[in-house]
Design a protein around this motif. Structure first.
Motif, PDB file in Angstrom:
ATOM      1  N   PRO A   1      50.678  27.038  29.809  1.00 10.23           N
ATOM      2  CA  PRO A   1      52.098  27.758  30.418  1.00 10.23           C
ATOM      3  C   PRO A   1      53.147  27.241  29.821  1.00 10.23           C
ATOM      4  O   PRO A   1      52.941  26.616  29.016  1.00 10.23           O
ATOM      5  N   SER A   2      53.444  28.410  29.515  1.00  8.76           N
ATOM      6  CA  SER A   2      55.220  28.912  29.071  1.00  8.76           C
ATOM      7  C   SER A   2      55.554  29.327  29.461  1.00  8.76           C
ATOM      8  O   SER A   2      55.440  30.174  30.145  1.00  8.76           O
TER       9      SER A   2
ATOM     10  N   ASN B   1      59.466  28.379  25.396  1.00 11.15           N
ATOM     11  CA  ASN B   1      58.701  27.178  24.780  1.00 11.15           C
ATOM     12  C   ASN B   1      59.037  27.630  23.035  1.00 11.15           C
ATOM     13  O   ASN B   1      57.954  26.650  22.221  1.00 11.15           O
TER      14      ASN B   1
ATOM     15  N   SER C   1      49.570  31.564  28.387  1.00  6.43           N
ATOM     16  CA  SER C   1      49.354  31.957  29.939  1.00  6.43           C
ATOM     17  C   SER C   1      51.310  31.694  30.174  1.00  6.43           C
ATOM     18  O   SER C   1      51.838  31.262  30.796  1.00  6.43           O
TER      19      SER C   1
ATOM     20  N   TYR D   1      51.652  36.616  32.362  1.00  8.04           N
ATOM     21  CA  TYR D   1      50.358  36.631  33.461  1.00  8.04           C
ATOM     22  C   TYR D   1      50.772  38.029  33.990  1.00  8.04           C
ATOM     23  O   TYR D   1      52.706  38.214  33.991  1.00  8.04           O
TER      24      TYR D   1
ATOM     25  N   LYS E   1      54.731  28.825  36.998  1.00  7.38           N
ATOM     26  CA  LYS E   1      54.189  27.961  36.340  1.00  7.38           C
ATOM     27  C   LYS E   1      52.735  27.728  36.648  1.00  7.38           C
ATOM     28  O   LYS E   1      51.374  28.084  36.409  1.00  7.38           O
TER      29      LYS E   1
ATOM     30  N   SER F   1      53.338  23.521  27.939  1.00  6.27           N
ATOM     31  CA  SER F   1      54.013  23.442  26.162  1.00  6.27           C
ATOM     32  C   SER F   1      55.452  22.821  25.649  1.00  6.27           C
ATOM     33  O   SER F   1      55.562  23.276  24.607  1.00  6.27           O
ATOM     34  N   ASP F   2      55.619  21.966  26.208  1.00  7.15           N
ATOM     35  CA  ASP F   2      57.408  21.019  26.222  1.00  7.15           C
ATOM     36  C   ASP F   2      56.639  19.826  25.427  1.00  7.15           C
ATOM     37  O   ASP F   2      56.839  18.736  25.546  1.00  7.15           O
TER      38      ASP F   2
ATOM     39  N   ASP G   1      60.206  17.768  27.002  1.00  7.24           N
ATOM     40  CA  ASP G   1      61.469  17.846  27.034  1.00  7.24           C
ATOM     41  C   ASP G   1      61.872  17.268  29.093  1.00  7.24           C
ATOM     42  O   ASP G   1      61.862  17.862  29.613  1.00  7.24           O
TER      43      ASP G   1
ATOM     44  N   LEU H   1      66.882  19.406  38.710  1.00  6.44           N
ATOM     45  CA  LEU H   1      65.180  18.619  39.862  1.00  6.44           C
ATOM     46  C   LEU H   1      65.282  19.345  40.865  1.00  6.44           C
ATOM     47  O   LEU H   1      64.444  19.290  41.672  1.00  6.44           O
TER      48      LEU H   1
END
Ligand SMILES: Nc1nc2c(ncn2[C@@H]2O[C@H](COP(=O)(O)OP(=O)(O)OP(=O)(O)O)[C@@H](O)[C@H]2O)c(=O)[nH]1
Ligand SMILES: [Mg+2]
Length: 414
Positions: A28-29, A32, A61, A89, A95, A119-120, A233, A241
């Motif tokens: 998933p990205s 990135n 994706s 998508y 995500k 992807s990170d 990352d 968060l």
């Protein structure tokens, strides 16, 4: 608008042309471009090297990144023999929607095993693919979660909520229930794709806790696998968060209603087996700002005291109010109080409080999470990562010990 599928027509057609595959890595990205090339290379190499008998597909994706993430994937070299699908998508941005497309693709291609990696990631290697997919291909497992060495301040939502709650509610000790890097069988991918949760927080960062909770409760065989350090990352918990907290915890709480019959009967904990050779690795330090966390907790109290009082039982609220008056030197957030606070909010979220939406409740709970994170940081400041791990373990035990309090409150409906 709701979607029947997360696969856009062009992605669907591309998968149709590929037809069938044996193993897939899904990535998933969203923005990135700087890091995904490395992940693609490692993942592709991992499939070719470790599963030579399975036809490999790599699927990115993406959420419509303006930074050219998908172009990086398409232009990455060293993919001989690997079919690469890079597509956007459709559905709620997040995500989880990206994963929905990956589940659907895995089902369409009839793969034996699917692995998802972020992807990170900088610490991903071809060996990760072996460790995540091997138990599925060779040992009949359906779901494999990562077992990393993480720095004591990486993964604060995991350590303070997702891990202790999953362990106490469902009786499975799975140390990284929301680690982001997983392996699962084609059968499980199909089960996930068939669920109707894509209009909820599961479509966003709720996806990981939902995958783990679903696998546990629907009888899929699960294991953990050593992966060494997770270097990515990472975010300072005081700074970034908040939305992730709401999405993860909202999903975790929502699932308590789905599986209420099951978790109320669970009294014992079993560890999901940890497979593979142990990897020793030194995680990168994650910086936290203790004063910022305490300030956020105090600001949360100022803003939400009324609401906290409604959600919590009186003794818990009084104890929290006392903490909000402490100086940084005197500050601490006891584990037992934290467990009861989380249980209070779990009940309030599921049974409702008049005049409040579930999202408002979660929003206000974020301040308490900062408060507990500050308490954890203070307790563990001079500790090694291994010593801090013992604190996490003791906290999880406290959740189990206090579970009768949760069951009692859950059943005292107004
Ligand atoms: N397609 C898509 N992917 C996303 C979206 N948000 C996050 N992702 C991907 O999901 C993966 C995890 O996201 P991160 O932001 O790294 O979150 P994390 O590592 O779980 O969280 P921390 O531990 O707090 O750093 C990465 O591969 C992201 O690119 C999104 O909106 N759409
Ligand atoms: Mg990350």
């Amino acid at each position: 608008m709701s979607y029947e599928t997360a696969l856009r027509d062009e992605v669907h057609q591309r998968l149709d042309r590929i037809g069938q595959a044996g193993i897939m890595v899904g990535i998933p990205s969203y923005n990135n471009a700087g890091t995904i090339g490395h992940v693609v290379q490692q993942a592709a190499q991992g499939m070719v090297e470790h599963f030579p008998d399975l036809k490999p597909v790599l699927m990115n994706s993406d959420g419509g990144s303006p930074d050219g993430t998908m172009d990086v994937v398409r232009n990455t070299e060293a993919l001989a023999g690997v079919e690469v699908v890079a597509g956007q998508y459709q559905g709620l941005p997040g995500k989880g929607s990206a994963f929905r497309a990956i589940f659907e693709a895995a089902e369409m291609l009839g793969v034996k095993a699917c692995v998802v990696v972020d992807s990170d990631l900088r610490s991903v290697t071809p060996d990760w693919i072996r460790r995540l997919a091997g138990p599925i291909v060779h040992e009949g497992y359906d779901y494999v979660t990562p077992f990393y060495s993480r720095h004591k301040y990486d993964g604060t939502i995991t350590n303070n909520i997702a891990y202790p709650m999953t362990r106490a509610l469902y009786g499975v000790d799975v140390r990284q229930p929301i680690g982001g890097d997983f392996g699962f069988s084609g059968k499980l991918a199909k089960a996930y794709a068939g669920k109707d949760v894509w209009e909820t927080n599961v479509a966003r960062f709720g996806i990981d806790i939902w995958m783990t909770t679903t696998a546990i409760n629907e009888g899929f065989r699960m294991a953990q696998t050593y992966l060494g350090a997770k270097i990515h990352d990472a975010k300072d918990p005081a700074a970034h968060l908040g939305p992730m907290f709401r999405q993860v915890v909202g999903s975790l709480f929502m699932l308590m209603t789905t599986y209420a019959e099951r978790w109320q009967r669970v009294e014992e904990v079993q560890q999901a087996p940890i497979l593979g050779e142990k990897l020793v690795a030194e995680p990168e330090p994650v910086n936290v700002t203790l004063s910022a966390l305490i300030d956020k907790f105090k600001a949360g109290f100022e803003e939400n005291a009324d609401l906290w009082q409604q959600a919590m039982n009186d003794a818990n609220f009084d104890a929290v109010a006392e903490l909000a008056g402490l100086s940084q030197d005197a500050y601490g957030f006891p584990v037992d109080l934290w467990a009861r606070v989380v249980f209070d909010f779990a009940v309030a979220y599921n049974h409702g409080i008049e005049g409040l939406t579930p999202d408002e409740m979660l929003d206000s709970m974020t301040g308490l999470y900062y408060g507990r994170t500050a308490g954890f940081v203070k307790t563990t400041w001079d500790m090694t990562t291994a010593q801090a791990e013992e604190v996490v373990n003791a906290q999880a035990k406290a959740f189990m010990r206090l579970k009768p309090y949760l069951v009692g409150r859950w059943n005292e409906r107004p």
